[in-house]
Structures are given as structure tokens and as C-alpha cells.
Write a protein that holds these residues in place. Structure first.
Motif, PDB file in Angstrom:
ATOM      1  N   PHE A 262      92.479  72.006  28.550  1.00  0.00           N
ATOM      2  CA  PHE A 262      92.148  71.311  27.264  1.00  0.00           C
ATOM      3  C   PHE A 262      90.639  70.933  27.331  1.00  0.00           C
ATOM      4  N   TYR A 572      92.454  72.810  22.872  1.00  0.00           N
ATOM      5  CA  TYR A 572      93.233  73.301  23.861  1.00  0.00           C
ATOM      6  C   TYR A 572      93.548  74.831  23.932  1.00  0.00           C
ATOM      7  N   ASN A 639      90.143  77.771  24.582  1.00  0.00           N
ATOM      8  CA  ASN A 639      90.020  76.678  23.833  1.00  0.00           C
ATOM      9  C   ASN A 639      88.976  76.803  22.709  1.00  0.00           C
TER      10      ASN A 639
END
Length: 711
Positions: A262, A572, A639
Motif C-alpha cells: 500500500f 493499495y 497501487n
């Protein structure tokens, strides 16, 4: 053979199995914890954000208003991108001490370099203040509602109790359907600690920008200093290293496909909920216009930068800034087309209309407004880019604003000093003769691409670029604005303040041909385009608020996140390679061997320092090699990032720092408008490479000693 095909198919299905649905830039107080844990997160949402105990958010800061950085030691040591610290590295560089080319590493805290004006912001609290901000706005018209919201924001800020070194900022979310308050602490004593040479920190430069595979050591190091009470303070030699509530442990563990990651940072701006007609305009009109203007400017600058070292140093940061979004917009257009973004939006809108007939009316209004706005929006794009990239015209506009303020009696001595300082800094990295060529070319483009009714009278004289070269250079040679002419012996490039103070300055500058041209262009744009463009945009924004509310009320199966707006967010995904085109597969990790494969001795973009070559030849990698026996350099994951995420920490399932976000893969840059986990990848520099450079290349082990390294 059949068995091998089956195995390959299983591998690809595994590698590109996407549990992610929509990506997302989540407010850290409202993270999508369920999906994060389904993708592999081992910590809890409270470990990411808490006001009751130290948490990861206490180690994440906004760096100088535009990037992100993270604290990696108990002594306030900051890690961010090389390109985020580039201006500071450049400002300390001279021809004699060229830190851009040679790198800089402080030997101890006393030799760290101060950077006046650089700030670091901590977010200490976030509150949903929607009821307070939207109070008494029901049934009001747009103007009345906006005025009431402004009043409510002021009252809400006044009601919050903050410390003298804190401020409160209230930001709209979900197109103005909700509002959040952010408590911010700003530190102002930020010192440069270390930076690799740009042959590492900017390796690949503009050729590799937005591109994968990538081999860039895009990092630099700073330190936060505070007063004796650990509170923010202006620079002072008596300040001491800041003691953070939390700092990030750094992991040296190898990465594997599908590992959870993340990113925590300050993404700038996204527009994930635009209607299909808006995306169509971006693809066909807006992005192509901006791309063309910057392409012309970049080509002209590049020719001289490659042949003149002084110009290279002077224009390095500006060129990188201009090239950055030029290349991004190219990838954005390609990605939107490849991902079939317009048709996907049309299909989604059609499905929503079946559930909520009011949405059909909203989409119809969008279509009307965007089509009527189109000619004004296109000219807005061209005008904005031309006056930005023709720097002589940008200077002229500075002077126009100054003269207008001075003649109206609205300029104070303090404002005049600030203006002189701004111009002095501008002229420091400006070449009037070089920009005369850029300006000549952009004037021809603007004349060709702009409807005659939007142009000043007689602007057709600029249609021939070859004639423009002569005309603009003749103007430039004697211009006060270009800094090549003088007034009573005073020149802007040597002493702006003295020039402004000359009794003849205002009369003289108003006769400057660049002043007259910029003024004519501005008056035509403001009188014929700006008002119409903004009137339509105001209606579009109001409709977007309605549409956003309709989306959230109608699509009950979807968990919505607010678009990025430079506030603290969590995104994330998983470590993954990619399959951007037919028969093309990219692995998720690059290595030092790849740097050497790209090495071109003496090249502006692909040179490699001799010491790094020696380390490679000797395979002197220490603890920083992975299972392949090589040093990992960069990696990709799913991400959802954007501008402003530069420098953001990339963390593993346990909250350890594993990378530093610095870019996106070109095939997925449309993620600002249409995130697709199959195509969109963010690019990070591996912490192993960061520590390898600090340790083996820079011999700065004193910095490693203050970090917590997880082996």
C-alpha cells in the motif's frame, strides 16, 4: 508441448488474477480495510491511522506542497524522490560544485544544507464536517449556496482549537457532497542530507520517464529540524533534529508476485467519476492540444541543452517539469483508447439509467454542456499552454500585472519586493535568446489552431514561423522583458529592483513589443473565451455534484472513494508485472544488470558513474542482493497513484517500507480518469537499491546507523 502451454496459462491467470475492482485513493480514516485484507494486509486500519497512539500516518508528510516524503529514523530523517528534491539540489549546485552531476552527501548533521522556503506538512487529525459546512444550503441557488458554504467554512475554522503552529484546512470531497477538515502542522527548517548524482537519481531521464522497464534510483534525503520543544520553527542554527512520533522500519525482504502493498501519500488530482462525454473531449481535443504545444517547446530546448552545458544546468529542472506531463498526456490518450474507456462509461451510464431514470436527464445535460463548451475549452488549453511555455510571454504577463497594480495604487513596498524577488529567480534560469525561438514557434501554432474570432486584430502576421524567428529575435534583442535590453543602463537580468525603481520604467515597459503582444492576447482571451469557458464549467461542476450524489445513491454494490485533491490518502494493490500489449509481458522487478544494459558512456540520460560500474563489476552487493544474486532497482504494483504521490512510501503487509513511489507505467497513465488494474502500474524504487547506494556508493553508513532495517 501441450503440458507447457497449460502451465503457462495457469501462470498468467495467477499473475493477472485481479481481486481489485476500482483501485481507490481512500481517506485514511475510511480505508477499505476488507478489500485490503483480502489482498494480503496483515496489520489493521488503526495501525495506519490513529490519533490515540503513534501510527504510520505520523511518518508520512507532504513535501514542499507538491510531493510526499516519509520519516525513516528517530532523528527526523526524510526520504523522498530525487525529482522532488531536484530544485533544492540544483539551487545548491554551481559549475564548481555540481551536486546534480556529482551527488551530495553530508558527512554529519553539521554539514547538512538549509533550504529556505521548503516546508513539510504533517496531518495530525481529520474530521468529517459535512453537517457544519452544508448547513442552511438546502434549496439555495448555486451562487447563494457557494456563499453560504464559504461562510460556514470560515465559522468552522474559527471554532476549531489549534496550536499556534497548526492550521486547519477544509476540503470538499465527492464533488462537494461532503467536506473534511485537516489539522496541519508545518515545519520550515528542512535540510538537504543526501542525493545521488542524477546519473543514478534521474537515470533514463526523459526517455524512460513514464516507461517500464525502469532503472532509476529516484531518491533524495532531507532532515526535519525543530525548536528545543520539538515544535515547528523557522531556520535557526540552534534548531535540533525533529523527534517523530513514528518512523518507518525499512525491509530488505525479497518481493514476490502478488505480495500486498500500500502507498500512503498526497495524490494531486483525479477525475474517476467523469461522464463519457468528458472523457471523449480529453481524448480528442484537450490532451492533443497540450501535447502539441509542449512538444514544440521541448524540441527547441533540447537542441541547445544537448550542446551547451550551461544551458543544461539552467534549464534542467524546467525541462523535466515540461516534459513530465507532455509524456503523461500522450500515455493517457493511448490508455483511454486501449481500455475502451468511453464505451465502458457509456455502458455504465446505461445500466445506471435503468435503475434511476433521473440519471438519463443528467447525462443529457452533460452532453449539451460539454459540446457547447468545446470551442472555448480547446482555446483555454492552447492559450494556457502557450503563455506558460513561451516564457517571454509569461514574463510579460508578470509585468502587466505589476503595472496594473502600480497604476491603480494597489501595490505595497512589500509586494514590490516580492515581485522583484520572483522575477530575479525567474531570470536566473532563463535564456532570452533561446526563448525567442520557442516563442516564435508557439505564436505560429496559436495562430493556426485558434479561430480568428478568438484572436487579436492582425494576429495573422504570426502565421509564418520563419518570419517569426526574425521578428521575435529583433524584439528580444532590445527588450526589457527578455532581459537583453536596458533602461538607463539598468537590466532585469542584473538588478530587477533597480529597473523597477527607475522613473521611466512604467512608460518604457508599456512600449515593449512583448508587453503589447501579451496584453493583446490576454485581452482577447479574457473578453472572448474565459468568461464563456468558466460559465460552462460552473454549470458542469454543479451537475457533477448532482451526478456524484446520484451515483452513490444508485450503485449500492460499489464502495466509493473521493477523487484525489492533494489530501492524505491510502491506496493499495499487489506487486505485479503486466501484459500491456499482445505477446508483451513485463516482469515486476528490474535489477542493476539492467542499468548496465542501458549504459551509454557520457550520455545525458544513460551515463553511469564509474564507482557504480566498479561495484557492479566486482559484484560488491553486500546484503542488498536478492535471490537472483543481483541488486533490485525498481518494481511495479497495482497501487492507484497520481502526481503528488511522488516520494510516497510503499509499504508491505506489515507496514514496513519496501519502496518509494516515483512514477507510473506509460500504458496506464489514464488512471487519473479510468483506473484499470489490468493496465495500471505504479513504479517504485526498491529500498534495497536505496540502501545499497547510501552504503556502498556514498559510504554514508552514518545514515544507515540511525535507521531500523528489517532483514
Amino acid at each position: 508441448m501441450k503440458k507447457q502451454i497449460i502451465i503457462a496459462a495457469v501462470f498468467l491467470n495467477s499473475a493477472f488474477a485481479f481481486a481489485q475492482q476500482y483501485g481507490g485513493m481512500w481517506i485514511p480514516t475510511e480505508v477499505n480495510e476488507t478489500e485490503m485484507k483480502s489482498l494480503g494486509m496483515k496489520i489493521s486500519a488503526k495501525d495506519i491511522w490513529s490519533t490515540d497512539k503513534p501510527s504510520i500516518k505520523d511518518a508520512v508528510v507532504q513535501f514542499n506542497g507538491g510531493c510526499t516524503a516519509e520519516i525513516i529514523s528517530p532523528n527526523g530523517l526524510l526520504l523522498t524522490n530525487h525529482h522532488c528534491g531536484f530544485s533544492q539540489i540544483q539551487s545548491h549546485s554551481t559549475v564548481e560544485n555540481d551536486y546534480l552531476s556529482d551527488g551530495f552527501w553530508a558527512k554529519d548533521m553539521k554539514s547538512e544544507l538549509s533550504n529556505p522556503g521548503v516546508t513539510v506538512d504533517f496531518i495530525t487529525d481529520i474530521k468529517d464536517v459535512t453537517p457544519q459546512i452544508l448547513a442552511n444550503t438546502q434549496n439555495l441557488g448555486e451562487k447563494e449556496s457557494a456563499a453560504m458554504i464559504k461562510t460556514n467554512i470560515a465559522a468552522t475554522i474559527q471554532s476549531f482549537k489549534t496550536n499556534p503552529y497548526q492550521k486547519l484546512v477544509i476540503k470538499p470531497m465527492y464533488a462537494g457532497n461532503k467536506y473534511y477538515a485537516f489539522v496541519i502542522e508545518t515545519f520550515k527548517d528542512i535540510r538537504l542530507v543526501g542525493a545521488p548524482p542524477q546519473s543514478i537519481g534521474k537515470f533514463g531521464s526523459d526517455t524512460d520517464n513514464w516507461v517500464w522497464p525502469r532503472h532509476t534510483g529516484d531518491f533524495s534525503m532531507f532532515r526535519i529540524y525543530a525548536d528545543k520543544n520539538n515544535n515547528p520553527a523557522e531556520y535557526s542554527p540552534d534548531n535540533v533534529p525533529y523527534k517523530p512520533k513514528y518512523f518507518l522500519p525499512i525491509s530488505l525482504k525479497d518481493k514476490k508476485e502478488n505480495d500486498f502493498t500500500f502507498v500512503f501519500g498526497f495524490p494531486g488530482r483525479t477525475n474517476e467519476y467523469l461522464p463519457s462525454i468528458a472523457i471523449e473531449k480529453v481524448i480528442n481535443d484537450i490532451d492533443p492540444a497540450k501535447i502539441k504545444v509542449r512538444e514544440i517547446a521541448l524540441n527547441t530546448l533540447d537542441k541547445k541543452m544537448r550542446n551547451d552545458n550551461e544551458t543544461r544546468l539552467k534549464y534542467a529542472a524546467k525541462y523535466a517539469s515540461v516534459a513530465n506531463y507532455w509524456k503523461k498526456w500522450i500515455g493517457e490518450v493511448e490508455g483511454l483508447k486501449k481500455s475502451n474507456a468511453v464505451q465502458k462509461k457509456l455502458d455504465y451510464e446505461s445500466a445506471l439509467e435503468q435503475k434511476n431514470p433521473d440519471i438519463k436527464n443528467t447525462i443529457s445535460k452533460f452532453n449539451t454542456l460539454y459540446n457547447e463548451q468545446a470551442p472555448f475549452a480547446l482555446n483555454n488549453a492552447y492559450y494556457g499552454e502557450v503563455v506558460r511555455n513561451a516564457e517571454t510571454l509569461r514574463l510579460a504577463n508578470y509585468y502587466i500585472n505589476y503595472v496594473n497594480a502600480k497604476e491603480s495604487g494597489k501595490i505595497t513596498p512589500e509586494a514590490e519586493n516580492r515581485f522583484a524577488e520572483i522575477l530575479s529567480n525567474f531570470y536566473k534560469d532563463y535564456d532570452g535568446a533561446l526563448d525567442a525561438k520557442v516563442t516564435a514557434e508557439l505564436l505560429a501554432l496559436y495562430q493556426q489552431k485558434t479561430p480568428a474570432e478568438f484572436l487579436p486584430n492582425n494576429f495573422s502576421q504570426f502565421s509564418d514561423v520563419n518570419k517569426n524567428y526574425t521578428t521575435v529575435e529583433n524584439w528580444s534583442k532590445n527588450s526589457l522583458i527578455s532581459g537583453r535590453g536596458n533602461l538607463n543602463g539598468k537590466m532585469a537580468t542584473t538588478n530587477v529592483k533597480a529597473l523597477l525603481d527607475d522613473a521611466d520604467f512604467v512608460d518604457s515597459i508599456k512600449k515593449d513589443p512583448f508587453y503589447i503582444l501579451a496584453n493583446d492576447l490576454k485581452e482577447s482571451y479574457m473578453s472572448k473565451v474565459d468568461g464563456k469557458f468558466n460559465d460552462y464549467q460552473t454549470q458542469i461542476d454543479a451537475l457533477q455534484k448532482t451526478y456524484m450524489a446520484q451515483l452513490m445513491a444508485t450503485d449500492k454494490e460499489r464502495k466509493f472513494f473521493p477523487d484525489a485533491n492533494s489530501t492524505l490518502r491510502v491506496t493499495y494493490g499487489q506487486v505485479k508485472g503486466s501484459n500491456p500489449r499482445d505477446a508483451v509481458y513485463y516482469g515486476y522487478q528490474t535489477h542493476l544488470a539492467g542499468v548496465m544494459e542501458k549504459y551509454v558512456p557520457g550520455d545525458y540520460e544513460f551515463n553511469v558513474p564509474k564507482k557504480l560500474i566498479n561495484l557492479y563489476d566486482k559484484k560488491d552487493y553486500g546484503i542488498y542482493k536478492d535471490a537472483t544474486g543481483d541488486v533490485p532497482v525498481n518494481f511495479t504494483a497495482t497501487n492507484h497513484t497520481t502526481g503528488g504521490n511522488s516520494g510516497s512510501p510503499t509499504l508491505d503487509a506489515y507496514g514496513n517500507l519496501i519502496g518509494l513511489n516515483f512514477d507510473r507505467q506509460w500504458e496506464g497513465t489514464m488512471s487519473d480518469i479510468n483506473y484499470d488494474p489490468k493496465l495500471c502500474r505504479n513504479i517504485m524504487v526498491d529500498t534495497k537499491y536505496v540502501l545499497f547506494i547510501i552504503d556502498k556508493y556514498a559510504d554514508a553508513k552514518w545514515l544507515l546507523n540511525e535507521m531500523k532495517i528489517v532483514k
